[in-house]
Write a protein that holds these residues in place. Structure first.
Motif, short mmCIF file in Angstrom:
data_model
loop_
_atom_site.label_atom_id
_atom_site.label_comp_id
_atom_site.label_asym_id
_atom_site.label_seq_id
_atom_site.Cartn_x
_atom_site.Cartn_y
_atom_site.Cartn_z
N ALA A 122 0.82 -1.20 0.00
CA ALA A 122 0.00 0.00 0.00
C ALA A 122 0.86 1.26 0.00
CB ALA A 122 -0.92 0.00 1.22
N VAL A 123 0.36 2.28 -0.67
CA VAL A 123 1.03 3.57 -0.74
C VAL A 123 0.15 4.57 0.02
CG1 VAL A 123 1.82 5.42 -2.25
CG2 VAL A 123 2.06 3.03 -2.96
N THR A 124 0.74 5.29 0.95
CA THR A 124 -0.04 6.25 1.74
C THR A 124 -0.01 7.63 1.09
OG1 THR A 124 1.87 6.74 3.14
CG2 THR A 124 0.38 5.01 3.88
N MET A 125 -1.19 8.24 1.01
CA MET A 125 -1.31 9.58 0.44
C MET A 125 -2.34 10.38 1.23
SD MET A 125 -1.26 8.69 -3.68
CE MET A 125 -0.99 10.39 -4.16
N SER A 126 -2.21 11.69 1.18
CA SER A 126 -3.20 12.55 1.80
C SER A 126 -4.39 12.70 0.86
CB SER A 126 -2.60 13.93 2.08
OG SER A 126 -2.31 14.59 0.84
N PHE A 127 -5.50 13.20 1.38
CA PHE A 127 -6.67 13.40 0.52
C PHE A 127 -6.33 14.37 -0.60
CE2 PHE A 127 -10.35 15.90 -0.74
CZ PHE A 127 -11.19 14.90 -1.19
N PHE A 180 -6.90 13.72 -4.45
CA PHE A 180 -7.80 14.64 -5.16
C PHE A 180 -7.13 15.18 -6.42
CE2 PHE A 180 -9.55 18.84 -6.04
CZ PHE A 180 -10.91 18.56 -6.06
N ALA A 181 -5.85 15.49 -6.32
CA ALA A 181 -5.12 16.04 -7.47
C ALA A 181 -5.01 15.04 -8.61
CB ALA A 181 -3.72 16.48 -7.03
N LYS A 182 -5.07 13.73 -8.30
CA LYS A 182 -4.93 12.70 -9.33
C LYS A 182 -6.28 12.15 -9.80
CE LYS A 182 -0.48 10.92 -7.65
NZ LYS A 182 0.26 11.05 -8.92
N ALA A 183 -7.35 12.49 -9.08
CA ALA A 183 -8.63 11.83 -9.31
C ALA A 183 -9.62 12.61 -10.17
CB ALA A 183 -9.26 11.50 -7.96
N GLY A 184 -9.18 13.64 -10.84
CA GLY A 184 -10.10 14.45 -11.63
C GLY A 184 -10.82 13.71 -12.74
N GLN A 185 -10.16 12.74 -13.35
CA GLN A 185 -10.74 12.00 -14.48
C GLN A 185 -11.26 10.62 -14.07
OE1 GLN A 185 -11.05 13.57 -17.45
NE2 GLN A 185 -10.14 15.30 -16.33
N VAL A 186 -11.27 10.32 -12.78
CA VAL A 186 -11.70 9.00 -12.32
C VAL A 186 -13.20 8.78 -12.56
CG1 VAL A 186 -12.07 7.57 -10.26
CG2 VAL A 186 -9.88 8.72 -10.61
N ARG A 187 -13.53 7.65 -13.15
CA ARG A 187 -14.93 7.30 -13.40
C ARG A 187 -15.42 6.19 -12.49
NH1 ARG A 187 -15.09 5.90 -19.56
NH2 ARG A 187 -17.11 5.05 -18.90
N TYR A 188 -14.47 5.36 -12.01
CA TYR A 188 -14.84 4.24 -11.15
C TYR A 188 -13.96 4.23 -9.90
CZ TYR A 188 -17.22 2.57 -15.33
OH TYR A 188 -18.04 2.47 -16.43
#
Length: 348
Positions: free
Chosen positions: A250-255, A259-267
């Motif tokens: 697992a890789v730990t990240m802050s919200f 959020f910065a990577k999830a703009g195009q997430v559909r699922y």
């Protein structure tokens, strides 16, 4: 003369074949980088991580076993070998209906949990072997069991990140239980199904972006780019937001980072075991800021869950083909129009 030459050729060919068969019989059978086994003169030699085991012909197949990890029950149930189990730890986490029935009938005993095992009960059951993951803090317990003549076998299948290699552990259980042919047949079917599904997914016209797992407190634990979940996403022909990551954990990240990577997430998949989106917000209100929460689809792994038991972590360990099929159904529903999800459930 020609006949004699042909006979000599046939003789040397058969001799060579026999030598090759004899040689191959002693070559290691590789399950993965962590586990392999060798058969020679009826004996079975196993290497699992840093542990080595040698079983003589008269020690196999096992007749009585104890499982200390629910994740291993999937292999047992796929082989139809539940009757070999005489004890389990933390039975509340076991999904198998047959094992639960045997527990109620007293044919399988509860031998404790991951906080404390009932060593006296384990010894009294006199199992041929105990299967478990290695936990260093239990080394004194393991030693006590070994001193009482009980074989403790460490199979850390949770370390495997290749879905088919994890499924391949069934071949080792087949050897230990005298069900080699059945285990091989089951694995080959799973492997073929998996490869066929992977090829089907490759035909999809779109490749959606995917987010996985969830936050605990202020930290989001995302699967590394080389984990089994990342493999599933890739094989289902989708784009994982951490696909270029090289971690097998697992890789730990802050919200904010997610959020910065999830703009195009559909699922959003494997989002815990929440019963609804409303409950998710109760647990963590910041989820409402994610575009996928408001406009995408969210899936949890509660399609086959009973109390604390979840079959995704049991039969799903072995049936990697069904897990992949679920993800393909989620990302590319048009490819499997008549299929209903096995382990996953969409949140409303």
């Amino acid at each position: 003369m020609k006949l004699r030459i042909l006979l000599l050729i046939a003789f040397f060919t058969l001799t060579a074949c026999k030598r090759e068969q004899k040689k191959s019989a002693s070559e290691p059978v590789s399950i993965s980088n962590h586990v392999h086994f060798t058969e020679e003169k009826g004996a079975l030699q196993i290497r699992s991580g840093n542990f080595n085991y040698n079983f003589k012909e008269n020690q196999l197949p096992f007749k009585k076993i104890i499982l200390l990890n629910a994740s291993m029950t999937g292999y047992i149930t796929e082989l139809g070998s539940e009757n070999l189990i005489v004890g389990v730890a933390s039975p509340e986490y076991i999904y198998s209906e047959k094992i639960q029935k045997l527990l109620k009938e007293g044919k399988i005993q509860n031998v404790g949990n991951e906080q404390k095992y009932d060593v006296e009960k384990i010894i009294s059951l006199q199992p041929d072997a105990i299967f478990t993951n290695h936990i260093a803090s239990f080394d004194n317990t393991y030693k006590l069991l070994k001193d009482n003549g009980i074989q403790v076998i460490f199979l850390d299948e949770y370390l495997e990140q290749n879905p088919l290699e994890k499924a391949a552990y069934i071949k080792l259980f087949g050897k230990l239980f005298g069900k080699n042919e059945k285990a091989t047949a089951v694995y080959e079917e799973i492997s073929k199904n998996y490869q066929d599904l992977k090829q089907l997914a490759a035909k999809a016209k779109e490749k959606p972006t995917v987010l996985a797992n969830e936050m605990y407190g202020d930290v989001w634990y995302l699967p590394g780019g080389k984990t089994s979940l990342a493999h599933f996403i890739s094989d289902a022909n989708a784009h994982y937001i951490l696909k270029n990551n090289t971690e097998e954990k697992a890789v730990t990240m802050s919200f904010e980072e997610v959020f910065a990577k999830a703009g195009q997430v559909r699922y959003w998949i494997n989002a815990g075991n929440h019963p609804s989106k409303k409950e998710m917000l109760t647990m963590n209100p910041v989820y409402s800021k994610l575009p996928v929460f408001n406009n995408g689809k969210i899936y949890v792994v509660t399609g086959k869950e009973k109390g604390k038991a979840n079959d995704y972590f049991e039969s799903g360990v072995v049936r990697s083909d069904l897990v992949l099929k679920d993800y393909i159904k989620i990302f590319h529903p048009e490819l499997l129009p008549d299929y209903h999800l096995t382990y996953m459930k969409e949140l409303q």
